[in-house]
Design an enzyme around this catalytic site. Structure first.
Site, PDB file in Angstrom:
ATOM      1  N   ARG A  58      27.182  23.318   4.725  1.00  0.00           N
ATOM      2  CA  ARG A  58      26.455  22.310   5.504  1.00  0.00           C
ATOM      3  C   ARG A  58      25.701  21.326   4.609  1.00  0.00           C
ATOM      4  O   ARG A  58      25.433  20.210   4.996  1.00  0.00           O
ATOM      5  CB  ARG A  58      25.441  22.995   6.442  1.00  0.00           C
ATOM      6  CG  ARG A  58      26.092  23.868   7.493  1.00  0.00           C
ATOM      7  CD  ARG A  58      25.046  24.530   8.351  1.00  0.00           C
ATOM      8  NE  ARG A  58      25.644  25.500   9.259  1.00  0.00           N
ATOM      9  CZ  ARG A  58      25.031  25.962  10.349  1.00  0.00           C
ATOM     10  NH1 ARG A  58      23.814  25.549  10.655  1.00  0.00           N
ATOM     11  NH2 ARG A  58      25.629  26.834  11.118  1.00  0.00           N
ATOM     12  N   GLU A 103      31.426  19.554  16.481  1.00  0.00           N
ATOM     13  CA  GLU A 103      30.040  19.377  16.894  1.00  0.00           C
ATOM     14  C   GLU A 103      29.266  18.498  15.904  1.00  0.00           C
ATOM     15  O   GLU A 103      29.629  18.424  14.738  1.00  0.00           O
ATOM     16  CB  GLU A 103      29.345  20.745  17.005  1.00  0.00           C
ATOM     17  CG  GLU A 103      28.020  20.684  17.755  1.00  0.00           C
ATOM     18  CD  GLU A 103      27.235  21.991  17.712  1.00  0.00           C
ATOM     19  OE1 GLU A 103      27.322  22.712  16.712  1.00  0.00           O
ATOM     20  OE2 GLU A 103      26.519  22.268  18.685  1.00  0.00           O
TER      21      GLU A 103
END
Lengths: 138, 483
Positions: free
Chosen positions: B100, B171
């Site tokens: 991430r 997402e």
């Protein structure tokens, strides 16, 4: 009495900010000088902040499960930086998966942390331990 | 060049794309034309867009877990278990926290340590390191649609690899995957990164492959008032639509008061349609996702099931298209597969039982809906003013000015002047409205609600009340009453 200084932060690539803000508030209310380096803090940032502020304790939080990887070698590095007398606390959701906390605690104590806290620990618990370990009278 | 809300031209996209695919060696595995051909072979029952459309038509609420581990075969086993034993309608792949932050070297170390230790040392699946072929192996091993769930400010390479890998839903967004997930990344940067992701999804769309996009609704997951998350979700939806995205699921995280939560899901869709029409994006499929309680959970598993089931009730009664499910291990970190499946099954049972029931349009519900709409319109309309018609510039200026403000966010690009607290019925209100562009009527509404609680508890509304509310669900109550 002079205020004791604490370095507070969330280690590694962890962005959990809520508990960090509440700890800052609660520790400050409890009479400590809090140096909050916030989320996504590296081992070096903790150590540099502790050196710069002549800190009495370093409080490491980890909520996302990578705590074990992120904390590897940290107490050793603190020693090498001359922070021998600085208390090292660590707490949160330190590992991936539901593991026996006594095992997790043992692993982190062996790594060189002085106190290890399970998930869901309230600020009051750490505050009481800090006062005891730093010899602060209520 | 100043960033604008304008569809990227293909040359510009390709120029940036060349750099993106070089960020890690697996980027070289991506070939867009080949990926489009691969995506076209994925049957409808494994495509998010189609499964969501059918559920919406039938008025059903689908269930979806979060899950991801470091190694490929273990990840497949985990998802298979959640599909077969957990009865999940939709499957995720949750990405680890190093990926991430684009720390692919660290993720590699996590993969190697996981192999050595015989257990996952990462909190998710490092899809970039594993590459396109590994993603396809995951997709081909399962019989449900797969979505990438993460929290990545710069997810450009992750999107390239996972979409080429056969995932049909992605997402995130330039606000929702920055403000709650980063400390030092500017809004302008993440809006740029996510224009890229949306343009990529738009390209697939133009080539006949429908990928669904989902802005992350719950933001910091900590007492976020519906109007804040709605404004962000709708703005991100509009930005995505401009880049050619046609399928969007807008999200909201449970606050805990049934009426407020039902009002939130209903207004999320109604407001989204209103703004999408206003901007001329009239051919988009809009669905909704309800997130079960995102704040602190009780450690006791039976109590956690209570929280999970309450979320399931609310999702079903609000008629959300899908619900993201929590697990009885939530208070302790990453769950085992058994705990994850248990959360799913509890949710499935409740959602099925409530399938044919709904909430009446009571006066309380209508007032709640009206207030949410007033607040969201106030925020979005001010964003438009600030950007002089341009949404991107408007959003950047809105964060500087605190016109959009997310509670408890780690980002220094968020003003952080607002404070939420529960009212006497557990609905989340504003204790401090900071610089939100609210008129006197809205402010007085919130003040009155909090004053009412203060009176019952014999204390002034204050930061202590906020802290009590943050811990209260974990301690067995919704409203953090004084002890």
């Amino acid at each position: 009495m002079e205020k004791k200084t604490l370095v507070l932060g969330v280690i590694g690539a962890d962005v959990h900010a809520v508990g960090n803000k509440i700890l800052e508030y609660a520790l400050t209310e409890a009479g400590f000088k809090v140096v909050n380096i916030g989320v996504m803090a590296s081992q070096e940032e903790f150590i540099n902040a502790a050196i710069e502020t002549n800190a009495d304790a370093i409080l490491v939080s980890s909520l996302y499960g990578h705590g074990e990887l992120d904390c590897q070698g940290f107490p050793q590095k603190c020693k090498e930086a001359g922070l021998d007398d600085v208390l090292l606390y660590v707490g949160g959701n330190l590992v991936v998966g539901k593991q026996d906390f006594e095992e997790v605690k043992k692993r982190f104590l062996e790594m060189g942390f002085h106190r290890v806290y399970p998930p869901g620990t309230m600020p009051e618990t750490a505050i009481a331990d800090l006062k005891k370990d730093l010899g602060i009278e209520d | 060049m100043e960033l604008r809300n304008r569809k990227w031209d293909l040359d510009y996209f390709n120029q940036i794309r060349e750099e993106v695919l070089k960020m890690w060696p697996t980027g070289a595995e991506v070939d867009l034309e080949e990926a489009v051909a691969y995506q076209k072979e994925i049957p409808a029952h494994k495509r998010f867009k189609d499964v969501l459309a059918r559920a919406k038509k039938e008025g059903r609420t689908l269930i979806q877990p979060r899950a991801g581990v470091a190694l490929i075969n273990e990840h497949i086993d985990l998802l298979k278990y959640l599909q077969d034993e957990g009865e999940a309608d939709l499957l995720p792949t949750t990405i680890d926290s190093y990926t991430r932050q684009n720390q692919y070297e660290e993720a590699q170390r996590g993969i190697e340590e996981s192999r050595k230790m015989g257990r996952s040392m990462l909190n998710g699946f490092p899809a970039v390191n594993h590459g396109v072929a590994a993603c396809r192996k995951v997709v081909e091993s399962l019989d449900r649609p797969l979505q990438v769930r993460h929290g990545t400010p710069d997810a450009r390479l992750l999107a390239e690899i996972t979409l080429a890998g056969g995932f049909t839903d992605f997402e995130g967004g330039g606000i929702s995957y920055n403000i709650p997930y980063a400390k030092d990344v500017s809004i302008e940067k993440t809006l740029f990164y996510w224009q890229y992701v949306d343009r990529l999804v738009g390209l697939y769309q133009e080539k006949g492959v429908e990928i669904n996009r989902e802005p992350f609704g719950p933001l910091t997951g900590t007492l976020v008032p519906p109007s804040i998350s709605h404004a962000v979700a709708i703005l991100e939806g509009l930005l995505a639509a401009e880049q050619g995205v046609k399928n969007l699921t807008l999200g909201y995280g449970q606050c805990g008061n049934l009426i407020q939560d039902v009002a939130a899901i209903q207004t999320l869709e109604e407001l989204a349609i209103e703004y999408f029409n206003k901007f001329g994006y009239t051919d988009c499929q809009l669905t909704t996702v309800f997130h079960q309680w995102m704040g602190g959970f009780p450690q006791d598993e039976a109590k956690a099931f209570g929280v999970i089931s309450w979320g399931a009730v609310t999702a079903a009664l609000a008629k959300a298209t899908k619900v993201i499910v929590k697990t009885p291990h939530e208070a302790l970190g990453i769950p085992t597969k058994e705990a994850n499946a248990a959360g799913l099954k509890a949710t499935k049972q409740v959602v099925n039982m409530l399938r044919d029931q709904s909430i009446e349009d009571t006066e309380k519900l209508l007032i709640e809906k009206e207030m949410i709409k007033k607040e969201v319109r106030a925020i979005i309309d001010r964003v438009l003013d600030l950007g002089e018609g341009d949404l991107v510039q408007g959003i950047i200026k809105a964060f500087q000015a605190g016109v959009i403000d997310v509670p408890f966010a780690p980002s220094r690009y968020n003003l952080g002047k607002i404070l939420p607290a529960r009212d006497n019925n557990g609905a989340v209100r504003f204790l401090e409205t900071g610089n939100l562009p609210f008129d006197a009527e809205i402010k007085e509404f919130h003040e009155a609600k909090l004053a009412e609680r203060g009176q019952v508890e014999g204390r002034e509304p204050s930061f202590q009340m906020v802290i009590d509310d943050i811990y209260s669900v974990g301690k067995g109550m919704l409203v953090g009453r004084p002890r």
